[in-house]
Design a protein around this motif. Structure first.
Motif, short mmCIF file in Angstrom:
data_model
loop_
_atom_site.label_atom_id
_atom_site.label_comp_id
_atom_site.label_asym_id
_atom_site.label_seq_id
_atom_site.Cartn_x
_atom_site.Cartn_y
_atom_site.Cartn_z
N THR A 262 2.93 11.85 -27.68
CA THR A 262 1.75 12.00 -28.56
C THR A 262 1.35 13.71 -28.18
O THR A 262 0.42 14.56 -28.87
N ASN A 263 1.11 14.15 -27.01
CA ASN A 263 0.60 15.95 -25.90
C ASN A 263 1.71 16.62 -26.36
O ASN A 263 1.40 17.82 -25.70
N GLY A 264 2.80 16.20 -27.29
CA GLY A 264 3.35 17.18 -27.95
C GLY A 264 4.74 17.32 -26.75
O GLY A 264 4.97 18.19 -26.58
N ILE A 265 4.62 17.06 -25.47
CA ILE A 265 5.85 17.21 -24.61
C ILE A 265 7.06 17.47 -25.71
O ILE A 265 6.76 15.44 -26.27
N GLU A 266 8.87 17.79 -26.11
CA GLU A 266 9.51 17.54 -26.92
C GLU A 266 10.35 16.61 -25.46
O GLU A 266 10.46 16.98 -24.48
N VAL A 267 10.83 15.65 -26.34
CA VAL A 267 11.98 14.58 -25.25
C VAL A 267 13.50 15.17 -25.86
O VAL A 267 13.00 14.36 -27.55
N VAL A 268 14.16 14.96 -24.36
CA VAL A 268 16.04 15.18 -25.52
C VAL A 268 16.46 14.44 -24.87
O VAL A 268 16.43 14.22 -24.01
N GLY A 269 17.05 13.41 -25.76
CA GLY A 269 17.94 12.38 -24.78
C GLY A 269 19.71 12.35 -25.29
O GLY A 269 19.76 11.97 -26.55
N SER A 270 20.09 11.35 -24.63
CA SER A 270 22.10 11.09 -24.82
C SER A 270 22.04 9.75 -24.07
O SER A 270 21.43 9.51 -22.68
N GLN A 271 22.16 8.51 -25.05
CA GLN A 271 22.24 7.14 -24.36
C GLN A 271 24.07 7.24 -24.07
O GLN A 271 24.76 8.20 -24.75
N VAL A 272 23.90 7.01 -22.39
CA VAL A 272 25.64 7.51 -22.01
C VAL A 272 26.27 5.93 -20.77
O VAL A 272 25.00 5.43 -20.54
N ASP A 273 26.72 5.11 -21.70
CA ASP A 273 27.01 4.07 -21.35
C ASP A 273 28.63 3.43 -20.16
O ASP A 273 27.63 2.51 -19.59
N GLU A 274 28.21 4.52 -19.94
CA GLU A 274 29.86 4.93 -18.74
C GLU A 274 29.14 3.73 -17.27
O GLU A 274 30.15 3.34 -16.66
N THR A 275 28.71 4.72 -17.11
CA THR A 275 27.57 3.39 -15.59
C THR A 275 26.19 3.08 -15.51
O THR A 275 25.16 3.71 -16.34
N PRO A 276 25.44 2.61 -14.94
CA PRO A 276 24.13 1.91 -15.55
C PRO A 276 23.33 3.01 -14.92
O PRO A 276 22.74 3.10 -12.97
N THR A 277 23.29 4.30 -14.71
CA THR A 277 22.43 5.30 -13.98
C THR A 277 21.43 6.27 -14.72
O THR A 277 21.69 6.10 -16.25
N VAL A 278 20.84 6.60 -14.59
CA VAL A 278 20.09 7.81 -15.38
C VAL A 278 19.59 8.75 -14.49
O VAL A 278 19.14 8.83 -14.21
N THR A 279 19.74 10.13 -15.80
CA THR A 279 19.69 11.02 -15.15
C THR A 279 18.44 11.33 -15.81
O THR A 279 18.06 11.34 -17.56
N LEU A 280 17.10 12.61 -15.51
CA LEU A 280 16.14 12.85 -16.35
C LEU A 280 16.02 13.65 -15.42
O LEU A 280 15.41 14.59 -13.73
N LEU A 281 15.58 15.47 -15.86
CA LEU A 281 14.91 16.14 -15.69
C LEU A 281 13.39 16.62 -16.39
O LEU A 281 13.06 16.63 -17.86
N LEU A 282 13.08 17.24 -15.87
CA LEU A 282 11.06 17.70 -16.88
C LEU A 282 11.18 19.24 -16.40
O LEU A 282 10.80 19.43 -14.86
N SER A 283 11.11 19.70 -17.37
CA SER A 283 10.47 21.07 -17.07
C SER A 283 9.50 21.64 -17.50
O SER A 283 9.49 22.06 -18.03
N ILE A 284 8.63 22.61 -16.30
CA ILE A 284 7.69 22.92 -17.04
C ILE A 284 7.97 24.54 -16.67
O ILE A 284 7.97 25.10 -15.83
#
Length: 953
Positions: A530-552
């Motif tokens: 709601t504050n305008g931060i763009e979020v791009v995501g991709s679903q990957v089911d091969e491993t029960p892990t997540v990666t997140l990159l927050l860039s400023i």
């Protein structure tokens, strides 16, 4: 469910999802093979995880492991030979590593340098590595190229020696010497492990000499000595061939039998007996080096790989020196006595060592005598502190989490299987290793401390700056005895028993590739908070892990010039205390989750990277929220980080590579912020205050400049509620200051940074170039550069490394961001050939800019670049990087398709025009970091202007 059992559940899940092995009928085993075992289940009878595989033996003794994983259209092939420097003879050190080089120099049916070319042209990647106990060669290629890889690997296993010549031997001997000079002799602290090993192990022990070898040993031997080494150790019966990925088992076995089956076995190989190493007394040794920070290093001999005490010793090392909760951090780093300190327990096949080190803070602890006392006090404090439940839990969770993350790629799975087969004679070790660490008790850790560390002799190594020998921990009481070398008779080729291979087909015929695999760029979804931060995501089911990159957007380029390094410093402070937790408490919370959160600043951006097991994502994001929005900006944290930063910068001024990178920026961009390193200089960092950090955070950590990439086993609907804590973040847009005018050079000039005593010269040939674009001149210039300096088989590398033996490696590249770009040729060469190497670089540039790419090179780059797409999106981090690139530059989803069309259609004329525009030597500037007294006569003879360059303080 506790952390331990949750992590094990997740590991079961990953193996269930990714393991695609089919049951193999032993009655249908192809001729020439013996089926040893077929493991298809994903957990054993005790509920512990298993990585599925099938294991075969060829009649010639070759062990073959197959693992199916159809998640990506790629395969990874690893050939591991159970030979490293430990199997060398006294006086013939470096042979195993030398042979790693020779294995890429062509074989009977593969022309010189063609191994690299063929794999590159197939769109693959390749390399080889050598350590004390094994040498491995590996390739990752699109799945349709598997047969070609097996042909290449079998040819050098069975037919290498027919192609080994005295000339190749001499060139690679020079290359190995250059590698030693670059990584050991010319690197600060580069001789540490060599000197410690000489003192730790008895004379003649297989680990008492370095894997890279001694120069005098390399000079002493001839090509027939090397051939004899190959014949002794490089037989199929001493090798494991592991193939994983999108494979057809039946077809793969047929190819393995075709290419490897006719190779006869080598001499019998037996495992070396394992005996514990002991020291009669503590041995003090020291050396003066081109360093700024005095270093003390203690090494205790312990056990050997897979010994029952390995796991508790690993845990002891973690308690003493692993992270901010460790005793070393608390006693040494936090108190300001050391800039860095740590403990490790590396294990090799025949021996392990328990190693402790500290880099002294000269302002507070210049004497290593005093630092050793503090270090030993930290060790003694372990007895008073003991082992806590958290100590056990965090190590077990981290071990299990690292296992899961290590299985995200097919190369990780193959490497795991190959390693376990080589050193445990069974690939099925994941569950056993988990159980080893799970079974460690407090009593075990305390027992191994008393048995191997407490009051036990060690090697104590001091490394101090030149001329400051008074700083060593204690006078040397050990010196290496003069080497007693056996009298080896000079080998004649007629004395070698060559292995014959029955050729049942035309091995000169390069196998055709199969149909090209269908490669799809990662599917992605787009949204906005709601504050305008763009979020791009991709679903990957091969491993029960997540990666997140927050860039400023708004990193180091927003630093005031006189406070260069402020953005980097601010990011570093986010890794420290929050208003709710100390840095140690935050580190422990992450360790217990098996998660990582790290902030760094580079170029235009500050980036916060998060990795987590999916089940622990909510708890990890809560810690991210705390780090991002509630930093404490504690004065004690600031003072400690500032001291560390200043000492690190002072140390970098002794490093040739760091000096070259720094001088290159100044040469290109002049006296302004962009002409300084991201982390600043001694003067600029010295001027930074805690108030500066607080102000930078307040003014530039803004939601208006933030973008987010998320990759994991969740869809958009599951992700967005978890990210709502970022929606309340506010902030204004930032404005980047305009660049000042850049230096205007009238003619090519050689600029020298004098580094007296340097064994090598770091060379950079540079110019400003265009900024990044995905489908325009920047992208095409990258294609144009590929044959010149972008591939191993490029003109520059082949000239300087493979033909002349001047260097360990040389390359050229275009790099660009949103507003600026540059072209750089980089290499490090022997100081005695500095002038000759520079002459060759300029000659290659002149020839390429005048005549352009050849038709053969154009075909090579088309095939290499187009085929390599299959390898580009395998892991979550690769997918996240791809999405981040799209996000940063506002690219549409089809940009990769457009690039593919350009690769297929770009003309020779277009590339030649770009070469003429950007590669003329007349438009370049030359930077050399080296011993001016030694290299000036060579450079003067070239007739170019020569100047010294004074780096900003």
């Amino acid at each position: 469910m506790g952390y331990l059992s949750r992590s094990i559940f997740l590991l079961f899940f990953i193996l269930t999802v990714t393991a695609c092995s089919q049951p193999v009928d032993s009655n249908a085993t192809p001729e020439g093979f013996t089926l040893i075992e077929s493991v298809t289940k994903t957990q054993d009878d005790n509920g512990d995880p298993v990585l599925p595989y099938t294991k075969y033996k060829l009649d010639n003794g070759l062990t073959v492991l197959l693992h199916q994983d159809s998640s990506d259209p790629i395969v990874h092939v690893d050939v591991t030979y159970h030979v490293g420097s430990a199997r060398e003879e006294v006086g013939k050190s470096g042979f195993a590593h030398f042979f790693e080089h020779m294995m890429f120099q062509g074989s009977k049916h593969v022309a010189d340098e063609q191994h690299f070319r063929i794999i590159s042209e197939a769109g693959g990647s390749l390399n080889g590595t050598t350590n004390s106990d094994r040498t491995n060669y590996y390739q990752t290629v699109p799945a349709n190229q598997l047969e070609k890889v097996l042909w290449l690997e079998s040819d050098r296993m069975g037919f290498l020696l027919e192609a080994v010549t005295q000339q190749k031997f001499e060139v690679q001997r020079d290359t190995v010497k250059n590698e030693r000079a670059q990584r050991y002799d010319n690197a600060p602290y580069g001789l540490l492990y060599e000197r410690v090993s000489e003192a730790l192990y008895p004379v003649g022990h297989p680990y008492s000499w370095p894997t890279i070898g001694y120069v005098e040993d390399l000079d002493r031997v001839n090509v027939n000595d090397l051939k004899a080494f190959f014949l002794r150790w490089y037989g199929p019966n001493n090798a494991t061939l592991t193939i994983g990925g999108d494979i057809d088992v039946e077809q793969t076995l047929a190819w393995v039998n075709k290419y490897f089956g006719p190779i006869s076995a080598g001499p019998e190989v037996n495992n070396t007996p394992k005996t514990l190493v002991t020291l009669p007394e503590t041995r003090y040794i020291s050396m003066e080096d081109r360093v700024h920070l005095p270093l003390i290093y203690l090494s205790f001999p312990t056990v050997y790989g897979r010994h029952a005490d390995e796991a508790p010793l690993d845990l002891l090392a973690e308690i003493l020196g692993g992270g901010k909760n460790s005793l070393f951090y608390q006693h040494l780093v936090k108190q300001g006595y050391a800039v860095q300190a740590g403990v490790s327990h590396p294990c090799q096949e025949l021996a392990c060592s328990f190693n402790l080190y500290a880099l002294a803070n000269p302002e507070k602890m210049p004497s290593l005598t005093d630092l050793e006392k503090v270090l030993r006090d930290a060790i003694a404090d372990f007895e008073r502190r003991g082992v806590t439940e958290d100590d056990l839990k965090k190590v077990q969770v981290q071990f299990e989490a690292s296992t899961i993350f290590g299985l995200q790629s097919v190369s990780g799975k193959v490497s795991t299987l190959a390693f376990n087969e080589t050193f445990a004679e069974s690939p099925n070790q994941i569950a056993r290793d988990l159980e080893r660490y799970r079974a460690v008790t407090k009593e075990d850790v305390e027992r191994v401390y008393k048995k191997y560390i407490k009051d036990k002799p060690a090697v104590v190594m001091s490394i101090v700056p030149h001329g400051q020998g008074q700083l060593i921990a204690a006078p040397d009481n050990f010196s290496l005895p003069e080497r007693q070398l056996p009298e080896y008779p000079e080998l004649d080729e007629s004395q070698l028993s060559m292995r014959l291979v029955t050729e049942t087909f035309d091995r000169y015929q390069v196998p055709e590739a199969g149909p090209s695999p269908v490669v799809k760029v990662p599917e992605s979804w787009h949204s906005a908070l709601t504050n305008g931060i763009e979020v791009v995501g991709s679903q990957v089911d091969e491993t029960p892990t997540v990666t997140l990159l927050l860039s400023i957007e708004g990193g180091p380029l927003l630093d005031p010039k006189d406070k260069a390094g402020l953005a980097s410093f601010t990011a570093a402070m986010l890794n420290e205390s929050t208003t709710q937790r100390s840095a140690e408490e935050m580190a422990l919370a992450l360790e217990l989750l098996g998660s990582r959160i790290s902030a760094r600043a580079s170029g235009r951006f500050t980036e916060i990277a998060v990795s987590s097991l999916s089940e622990n994502l909510d708890a990890t994001l809560a810690l991210l929220e705390e780090k991002l929005f509630s930093p404490k900006f504690d004065q004690a944290d600031f003072d400690r980080l500032k001291t560390q930063a200043l000492q690190s910068l002072a140390q970098a001024n002794k490093d040739p590579g760091a000096l070259a990178s720094r001088a290159q920026l100044q040469l290109l961009y002049g006296d302004q912020r962009i002409g300084l390193p991201d982390r600043g200089t001694l003067a600029s960092v010295q001027s930074i205050t805690l108030d500066d950090v607080k102000a930078f955070y307040a003014n530039h950590y803004s939601s208006a400049e933030a973008q987010l990439v998320v990759v994991g086993d969740m869809d958009r609907k599951a992700w967005l509620p978890k990210l709502q804590f970022l929606a309340d973040w506010k902030g204004e847009s930032v404005t980047f200051p305009s660049y000042q005018e850049f230096p205007d050079y009238l003619e090519p000039t050689i600029y020298i940074v004098d580094l007296p005593g340097a064994a090598q010269s770091a060379i950079r040939v540079v110019r400003r170039a265009m900024p990044y674009d995905a489908t325009g001149d920047y992208f095409k210039a990258g294609l144009m550069n590929f044959p010149l300096g972008g591939a191993f088989n490029s003109r520059i590398n082949m000239n300087l490394r493979e033909e002349k033996g001047f260097t360990y490696g040389a390359r050229s590249s275009f790099s660009g961001g949103k507003t600026l770009g540059r072209f750089v040729v980089s290499t490090s060469v022997r100081k005695d050939v500095t002038g000759a190497a520079l002459t060759e670089i300029l000659r290659e540039l002149a020839n390429y800019s005048a005549n352009g790419v050849t038709k053969e090179e154009l075909t090579f780059l088309r095939q290499s670049v187009s085929q390599s797409e299959a390898l580009s999106y395998e892991t979550p981090s690769q997918k996240a990087g791809f999405l981040r690139q799209m996000q940063t530059y506002g690219l549409t989803k089809d940009f990769a398709t457009s690039q593919g069309h350009i690769v297929a259609e770009v003309s020779k004329q277009e590339l030649d025009t770009l070469a003429q525009q950007w590669l003329s030597p007349d438009d370049m500037q030359i930077l050399i970091v080296g011993d001016a007294q030694q290299i000036l006569p060579q450079l003067t003879a070239m007739g170019l202007p020569i100047e010294g360059i004074a780096l900003a303080p």
